[in-house]
Design an enzyme around this catalytic site. Structure first.
Site, PDB file in Angstrom:
ATOM      1  CG  HIS A   2      -2.178 -14.280   5.020  1.00 33.42           C
ATOM      2  ND1 HIS A   2      -2.315 -15.252   4.071  1.00 33.42           N
ATOM      3  CD2 HIS A   2      -1.025 -13.628   4.692  1.00 33.42           C
ATOM      4  CE1 HIS A   2      -1.299 -15.204   3.207  1.00 33.42           C
ATOM      5  NE2 HIS A   2      -0.505 -14.212   3.557  1.00 33.42           N
ATOM      6  CD  GLU A  17       0.798 -15.306   0.070  1.00 39.97           C
ATOM      7  OE1 GLU A  17       1.492 -14.295  -0.039  1.00 39.97           O
ATOM      8  OE2 GLU A  17       0.824 -16.032   1.082  1.00 39.97           O
TER       9      GLU A  17
HETATM   10  C1  DHB Z   1       2.977 -12.296   6.350  1.00 46.81           C
HETATM   11  C2  DHB Z   1       2.413 -13.272   5.535  1.00 46.81           C
HETATM   12  C3  DHB Z   1       2.813 -13.389   4.196  1.00 46.81           C
HETATM   13  O1  DHB Z   1       2.292 -14.297   3.321  1.00 46.81           O
HETATM   14  C4  DHB Z   1       3.794 -12.547   3.682  1.00 46.81           C
HETATM   15  O2  DHB Z   1       4.194 -12.728   2.405  1.00 46.81           O
HETATM   16  C5  DHB Z   1       4.350 -11.563   4.481  1.00 46.81           C
HETATM   17  C6  DHB Z   1       3.936 -11.424   5.822  1.00 46.81           C
HETATM   18  C7  DHB Z   1       2.595 -12.172   7.789  1.00 46.81           C
HETATM   19  O3  DHB Z   1       1.622 -12.806   8.249  1.00 46.81           O
HETATM   20  O4  DHB Z   1       3.287 -11.445   8.528  1.00 46.81           O
HETATM   21 FE    FE Z   2       3.020 -13.921   1.230  1.00 46.25          FE
END
Ligand code: DHB
Ligand code: FE
Length: 286
Positions: A192, A239
């Site tokens: 992500h 992460e």
């Molecule tokens: C999102 C993902 C995360 O790992 C985080 O810490 C905060 C938001 C998300 O995809 O919205």
């Molecule tokens: Fe996160």
């Protein structure tokens, strides 16, 4: 002696907290994600851990950019959370096992992991969301030892360093004299990216490769630099360092008992896994 019953990996997206509060478990958007926890609940009912060692990354609640340890470990009997601004309910406090924390701190420092020791530490959504997913009941049946890894401000620790940190934690747990059943949790990921030109980036093929390799050949992933990892997995895909540490702590031969991969949850490729350890499997069979 303490034993390691296995490991759980899960994403920690804050929006999940809102879905839980609004009981959206059966909504078409959420159902395929929440279903991934049925096996986790079944497995925990059989393995009955007393303590969870949770590898996670703080996102600015307890540590900020001005003072940011690479590795930090909680040594408290209770961990509180606070409003991070995501619009989700603040978690009730989670009990800690300070005795196990100090044992791990001693072992880690002896092993040249000079961790920051925190007798007070606020835990953010990267702990509270996985806890609410894994133990959805009204009271915590478990104590935790939170271990925080910097995935926020560069330079980040390498994949290899996090795997070794986990291995050190695994050895330390198995040298603890108390009869404790421990589960190791790694939170965050998978691919992500929340900001910049590639916001929304997800890489299904790379996630699959990671989930395949981490079980039996985690060392094969250590060839990636952090820079390569961000290219393949997005800037928050790092992460996965928490997953590497979780995997490192699992001793002996490891097998995957369950995997759920679902995209997207918010901006994130959500993965939920359960890993068995050789000793955990042997003890269950006995
Ligand atoms: C999102 C993902 C995360 O790992 C985080 O810490 C905060 C938001 C998300 O995809 O919205
Ligand atoms: Fe996160």
């Amino acid at each position: 002696m303490a034993i390691i019953v296995g490991g759980v990996g899960t994403t920690h997206v804050p929006a999940i907290g809102k879905a839980i509060a609004e009981k959206k478990h059966n909504d078409p958007y959420w159902k395929p994600f929440f279903k991934g926890f049925d096996y986790v609940h079944y497995w925990l009912a059989r393995t009955k851990p007393d303590v969870a060692v949770v590898f996670y990354n703080d996102h600015g609640l307890n540590f900020f950019l001005d003072k940011l340890p690479t590795f930090a470990i909680g040594a408290a009997n209770e961990y509180r959370s606070e409003d991070e601004g995501w619009g989700i309910p603040v978690s009730r406090p989670i009990p800690g096992d300070a005795g196990l924390s100090w044992h791990l701190i001693n072992a880690l420092v002896a092993d040249e992991f000079d961790v920051t020791m925190c007798q007070e530490m606020l835990i953010d959504h990267a702990v509270t969301i996985p806890m609410a997913l894994i133990w959805p009941g009204p009271a915590w049946p478990i104590k935790i030892v939170p271990i925080e890894i910097n995935t926020v401000q560069h330079p980040l620790p390498s994949l290899e360093r996090c795997l070794k940190l986990g291995r050190s934690v695994g050895r330390a747990i198995e040298s603890y004299k108390q009869d404790l059943r421990t589960v190791i949790i790694g939170t965050g990921g998978l691919s992500h990216q929340l900001d910049g030109q590639r916001a929304g980036f997800i890489n299904k093929e790379f996630d699959r490769l990671c989930l395949d390799k981490i079980v039996a050949e985690p060392d094969a992933l250590t060839g990636y630099s952090i820079h390569d990892w961000i290219k393949e997995s997005g800037s928050q895909g790092v992460e996965f360092l928490n997953w590497m540490a979780m995997r490192g702590a699992l001793t002996g031969r490891v097998s995957e008992l369950n995997r759920n991969y679902h995209i997207p949850i918010s901006n994130t490729a959500a993965a939920t896994v359960v890993y068995d350890t050789e000793s955990g499997a042997a003890r269950q069979a006995a």
